[in-house]
Scaffold this active site. Structure first.
Site, PDB file in Angstrom:
ATOM      1  N   GLU A  72       5.069  -2.612   5.298  1.00 36.39           N
ATOM      2  CA  GLU A  72       6.097  -2.593   4.101  1.00 36.39           C
ATOM      3  C   GLU A  72       6.825  -1.394   4.263  1.00 36.39           C
ATOM      4  O   GLU A  72       6.082  -0.079   4.647  1.00 36.39           O
ATOM      5  CB  GLU A  72       5.057  -2.647   2.766  1.00 36.39           C
ATOM      6  CG  GLU A  72       4.340  -3.859   2.690  1.00 36.39           C
ATOM      7  CD  GLU A  72       3.653  -4.032   1.335  1.00 36.39           C
ATOM      8  OE1 GLU A  72       4.204  -4.217   0.367  1.00 36.39           O
ATOM      9  OE2 GLU A  72       2.503  -3.433   1.336  1.00 36.39           O
ATOM     10  N   ARG A  87      -2.522  -7.705 -25.446  1.00 38.36           N
ATOM     11  CA  ARG A  87      -3.188  -6.902 -26.485  1.00 38.36           C
ATOM     12  C   ARG A  87      -2.177  -6.430 -27.582  1.00 38.36           C
ATOM     13  O   ARG A  87      -2.536  -6.681 -28.735  1.00 38.36           O
ATOM     14  CB  ARG A  87      -3.758  -5.915 -25.938  1.00 38.36           C
ATOM     15  CG  ARG A  87      -5.091  -5.553 -26.394  1.00 38.36           C
ATOM     16  CD  ARG A  87      -5.765  -4.406 -25.731  1.00 38.36           C
ATOM     17  NE  ARG A  87      -4.824  -3.699 -24.700  1.00 38.36           N
ATOM     18  CZ  ARG A  87      -5.305  -2.893 -23.886  1.00 38.36           C
ATOM     19  NH1 ARG A  87      -6.638  -2.528 -23.812  1.00 38.36           N
ATOM     20  NH2 ARG A  87      -4.601  -2.268 -23.040  1.00 38.36           N
ATOM     21  N   LYS A 145      -5.953 -11.741  -7.350  1.00 34.24           N
ATOM     22  CA  LYS A 145      -6.793 -10.891  -6.451  1.00 34.24           C
ATOM     23  C   LYS A 145      -6.270  -9.535  -7.039  1.00 34.24           C
ATOM     24  O   LYS A 145      -5.484  -9.118  -7.812  1.00 34.24           O
ATOM     25  CB  LYS A 145      -6.244 -10.934  -4.929  1.00 34.24           C
ATOM     26  CG  LYS A 145      -4.787 -10.378  -4.580  1.00 34.24           C
ATOM     27  CD  LYS A 145      -4.707  -9.711  -3.354  1.00 34.24           C
ATOM     28  CE  LYS A 145      -4.795  -8.320  -3.362  1.00 34.24           C
ATOM     29  NZ  LYS A 145      -3.879  -7.613  -3.414  1.00 34.24           N
ATOM     30  N   HIS A 194      -4.998 -10.977   2.646  1.00 35.60           N
ATOM     31  CA  HIS A 194      -3.901 -11.620   2.968  1.00 35.60           C
ATOM     32  C   HIS A 194      -4.088 -11.485   4.629  1.00 35.60           C
ATOM     33  O   HIS A 194      -3.632 -12.897   5.122  1.00 35.60           O
ATOM     34  CB  HIS A 194      -2.513 -10.721   2.640  1.00 35.60           C
ATOM     35  CG  HIS A 194      -2.383 -10.736   1.357  1.00 35.60           C
ATOM     36  ND1 HIS A 194      -2.406 -11.572   0.423  1.00 35.60           N
ATOM     37  CD2 HIS A 194      -1.747  -9.464   0.723  1.00 35.60           C
ATOM     38  CE1 HIS A 194      -2.101 -11.138  -0.848  1.00 35.60           C
ATOM     39  NE2 HIS A 194      -1.706  -9.952  -0.662  1.00 35.60           N
ATOM     40  N   LYS A 211       3.349 -18.883   0.653  1.00 36.55           N
ATOM     41  CA  LYS A 211       4.462 -18.623   1.596  1.00 36.55           C
ATOM     42  C   LYS A 211       4.961 -19.549   2.344  1.00 36.55           C
ATOM     43  O   LYS A 211       4.000 -20.133   3.015  1.00 36.55           O
ATOM     44  CB  LYS A 211       4.436 -17.361   2.390  1.00 36.55           C
ATOM     45  CG  LYS A 211       4.289 -16.153   1.322  1.00 36.55           C
ATOM     46  CD  LYS A 211       4.577 -14.870   2.141  1.00 36.55           C
ATOM     47  CE  LYS A 211       4.282 -13.638   1.306  1.00 36.55           C
ATOM     48  NZ  LYS A 211       5.245 -12.851   0.715  1.00 36.55           N
ATOM     49  N   ASP A 237      -6.947  -3.893  -0.515  1.00 37.05           N
ATOM     50  CA  ASP A 237      -5.711  -4.486  -0.988  1.00 37.05           C
ATOM     51  C   ASP A 237      -5.037  -5.521  -0.161  1.00 37.05           C
ATOM     52  O   ASP A 237      -4.475  -6.446  -0.724  1.00 37.05           O
ATOM     53  CB  ASP A 237      -4.551  -3.352  -1.382  1.00 37.05           C
ATOM     54  CG  ASP A 237      -3.251  -3.599  -1.949  1.00 37.05           C
ATOM     55  OD1 ASP A 237      -3.503  -4.465  -2.891  1.00 37.05           O
ATOM     56  OD2 ASP A 237      -2.367  -3.402  -1.596  1.00 37.05           O
ATOM     57  N   HIS A 259      -1.434 -14.899  -2.518  1.00 37.02           N
ATOM     58  CA  HIS A 259      -0.118 -15.179  -2.781  1.00 37.02           C
ATOM     59  C   HIS A 259       0.640 -15.641  -1.358  1.00 37.02           C
ATOM     60  O   HIS A 259       1.490 -16.381  -1.195  1.00 37.02           O
ATOM     61  CB  HIS A 259       0.915 -14.357  -3.642  1.00 37.02           C
ATOM     62  CG  HIS A 259       1.306 -13.253  -3.092  1.00 37.02           C
ATOM     63  ND1 HIS A 259       0.657 -12.193  -2.801  1.00 37.02           N
ATOM     64  CD2 HIS A 259       2.465 -12.951  -2.275  1.00 37.02           C
ATOM     65  CE1 HIS A 259       1.227 -10.965  -2.419  1.00 37.02           C
ATOM     66  NE2 HIS A 259       2.269 -11.461  -1.806  1.00 37.02           N
ATOM     67  N   LYS A 263       1.969   0.791   4.155  1.00 38.05           N
ATOM     68  CA  LYS A 263       3.056   1.078   3.174  1.00 38.05           C
ATOM     69  C   LYS A 263       3.750   2.130   3.931  1.00 38.05           C
ATOM     70  O   LYS A 263       3.339   2.861   4.912  1.00 38.05           O
ATOM     71  CB  LYS A 263       2.358   1.563   1.880  1.00 38.05           C
ATOM     72  CG  LYS A 263       1.668   0.525   1.133  1.00 38.05           C
ATOM     73  CD  LYS A 263       2.052   0.341  -0.178  1.00 38.05           C
ATOM     74  CE  LYS A 263       0.973  -0.668  -0.956  1.00 38.05           C
ATOM     75  NZ  LYS A 263       1.527  -2.022  -0.940  1.00 38.05           N
TER      76      LYS A 263
HETATM   77  C1  BG6 Z   1      -0.050  -7.648  -2.927  1.00 41.76           C
HETATM   78  C2  BG6 Z   1      -0.679  -6.006  -2.757  1.00 41.76           C
HETATM   79  O1  BG6 Z   1      -1.095  -8.399  -2.991  1.00 41.76           O
HETATM   80  O2  BG6 Z   1       0.894  -7.977  -1.758  1.00 41.76           O
HETATM   81  C3  BG6 Z   1       0.640  -5.099  -2.603  1.00 41.76           C
HETATM   82  O3  BG6 Z   1      -1.239  -5.669  -3.800  1.00 41.76           O
HETATM   83  C4  BG6 Z   1       1.608  -5.729  -1.655  1.00 41.76           C
HETATM   84  O4  BG6 Z   1       0.374  -3.884  -2.303  1.00 41.76           O
HETATM   85  C5  BG6 Z   1       1.859  -7.156  -1.755  1.00 41.76           C
HETATM   86  O5  BG6 Z   1       2.799  -4.885  -1.672  1.00 41.76           O
HETATM   87  C6  BG6 Z   1       2.857  -7.525  -0.618  1.00 41.76           C
HETATM   88  O6  BG6 Z   1       3.352  -8.832  -0.831  1.00 41.76           O
HETATM   89  P1  BG6 Z   1       4.654  -9.424  -0.300  1.00 41.76           P
HETATM   90  O7  BG6 Z   1       4.547 -10.907  -0.705  1.00 41.76           O
HETATM   91  O8  BG6 Z   1       5.647  -8.514  -0.708  1.00 41.76           O
HETATM   92  O9  BG6 Z   1       4.491  -9.275   1.259  1.00 41.76           O
END
Ligand code: BG6
Length: 491
Positions: free
Chosen positions: A217, A50, A149, A241, A183, A236, A179, A339
């Site tokens: 994490e 923007r 996502k 995932h 991997k 999330d 994503h 987390k």
């Molecule tokens: C994302 C989440 O999709 O994946 C995040 O929104 C998370 O909250 C992240 O931290 C983790 O990805 P990776 O590749 O670091 O395990």
């Protein structure tokens, strides 16, 4: 290093180009592929956002991210070459305002070229952006759209988004990113299962006791707190995932690695997931939120202090899931993610059944079930835990040891990260690494069941100190069935 096959020349428009995802992941990913010679010189990158600014200012902004990891002369020189392909256009993504004619001009001579629109934007804008792309006739025959996502926040919003994107792009031009599917170790899952004979005959309720999937994490909600507070760990991480990982572990063998063959098998798993509702949610799901504690020896504040208010958002979730089909009858799939846990670690553990008869005898306590450990990150690798005889004199003693395939030791470690691989897969049109519409919607339906049960007040939010493995209730989820989370990282 494997030989790199360049992709066809392409143009990519990154919407949300000044956002965290674009600057931290997408621009560096494109730059790395460029440096490796995978992106042909005729390709162009159009950064769209923007804010009104000259292209040079965007270059400076992107440089702070890309050059912070390595600012050697050589890298600076490559960066300069790369920037010759990057332009910035100020565009109002809602379609209402300025910028679209300029964007059309930036792309105009390339009707048949592969064209990617990457929406690094909030999902509420996916519909409006697609509408504007259609209205300005930018959806050329080779155009593809990439959606990050989360796709919606429940089944209904996901369906609305899919409907509006589907009005402009056909399903085979829509690339929904998870994503994790990019991997290296996740892709290896299918190969491990289906290109080896060893596991498949016992990959079922006869051979497997249970499966554990952990994505832990050590980071907190951090700068994404405002998004995260509306989302929580279930939406999330689990909706996408963890369920995708569960699908890859549990699916039947596809007839080939063709995108739809794989996605159809994953879809069958999602359909067979037993619904969690108010009658099972307190038994099968544990939700937690981190409190103050210490991670890596450093004190950190609790989630509520981090977001600045009391919150019912879960930062941890552990689930006992069941897949109601013949292969998995009676085999729990335990999933947990959180987390501010003790360490960053993602792994899948397939625990096989105990031997049916103990020939060694009770005095030799020390037989353990075989476990296949697929370590997604860090220290990518595969371990098969076996019971062996401890060598040496002094009687028969047993040792539980790994057969260890460490990626760092066996392979060239320099492989592209998930975003690099996924971006190149979009250019190649390889849909297999992306989620199909029905998968996303089925995953939401299952997650919605849990959220509905929570909303009905059926579940407590347990605190856990930052830097631990989550609330003790998570351990109890397994302990009540005489099982425990296996610490694969110290195995
Ligand atoms: C994302 C989440 O999709 O994946 C995040 O929104 C998370 O909250 C992240 O931290 C983790 O990805 P990776 O590749 O670091 O395990």
């Amino acid at each position: 290093m494997a030989e790199l096959v360049p992709v066809e020349p392409f143009d990519i428009v990154v919407f949300g180009a000044t956002g965290d995802l674009a600057l931290r992941k997408l621009v560096p990913a494109l730059f790395h592929r460029w440096c490796d010679g995978q992106i042909p010189a005729e390709s162009r990158i159009v950064a769209a956002s923007r804010e009104d600014m000259p292209t040079e200012k965007y270059w400076d902004l992107a440089a702070t991210h890309v050059l912070s990891e390595d600012s050697s002369d050589n890298r600076r020189a490559r960066w300069k070459e790369f920037l010759a392909h990057v332009t910035y256009v100020a565009v109002d993504a809602t379609g209402a305002g300025e910028g679209w004619p300029q964007l059309a001009r930036a792309l105009d001579d390339a009707e048949n070229k592969i064209r990617l629109f990457y929406l690094a934007l909030p999902p509420s804008l996916y519909g409006p952006v697609c509408k504007a792309i259609g209205a300005h006739k930018l959806n050329t025959p080779n155009a593809r759209i990439v959606l990050e996502k989360p796709i919606g926040s429940n089944f209904h919003t996901a369906r609305e988004i899919n409907d509006s994107v589907g009005e402009v792009f056909p399903e085979n031009s829509i690339f929904r990113i998870d994503h994790y599917l990019g991997k290296e170790t996740v892709q290896n899952l299918l190969i491990l299962r289906f290109a080896n004979f060893l596991f498949e005959p016992m990959w079922n309720a006869n051979g497997i006791d249970h499966v554990q999937i952990t994505v832990a994490e050590s980071l907190g909600a951090g700068q994404r707190a405002s998004y995260y507070d509306r989302s929580g760990a279930l939406r999330d991480m689990v909706q996408n995932h963890l369920l995708q990982l569960a699908c890859l572990v549990a699916m039947e063998a596809p007839s080939s690695l063709d995108a739809d063959a794989v996605r159809t098998e994953k879809m069958k798993v999602l359909r067979a997931l037993r619904t969690v509702d108010e009658s099972s949610v307190t038994r099968d799901v544990v939700r937690g939120q981190y409190q103050a504690g210490a991670v890596d020896g450093e004190s950190v504040e609790g989630y509520a202090d981090e977001v600045g208010h009391d919150s019912q958002t879960e930062t941890f979730v552990a689930i006992r899931a069941h897949i109601d089909n013949w292969r998995w009858a009676g085999v729990p799939i335990y999933m947990r993610t959180g987390k501010r846990m003790a360490a960053q670690r993602s792994e899948i553990i397939v625990q096989f059944k105990d031997v049916p008869h103990d020939v060694v005898g009770a005095s030799n306590a020390g037989t353990h079930p075989n476990r296949l450990i697929i370590r997604l990150q860090p220290d990518e690798g595969v371990k098969l835990m076996l019971t062996t005889k401890d060598p040496g004199p002094g009687g028969l003693r047993l040792r539980y040891v790994p057969l260890n395939l460490s990626y760092a030791e066996h392979f060239d470690k320099d492989y592209p990260d998930a975003y690099e691989r996924l971006l190149m897969a979009v250019v190649r049109g390889n849909l297999g690494l992306f989620m199909r519409r029905d998968e996303v919607e089925a995953a939401w339906r299952w997650v919605d069941g849990i959220i509905q049960a929570w909303d009905d007040g059926q579940s407590k939010l347990y605190g856990y100190p930052a830097g631990t493995d989550g609330p003790t209730q998570s351990a109890l989820l397994l302990a009540t069935e005489d099982r425990e989370w296996f610490d694969a990282f110290s195995a």
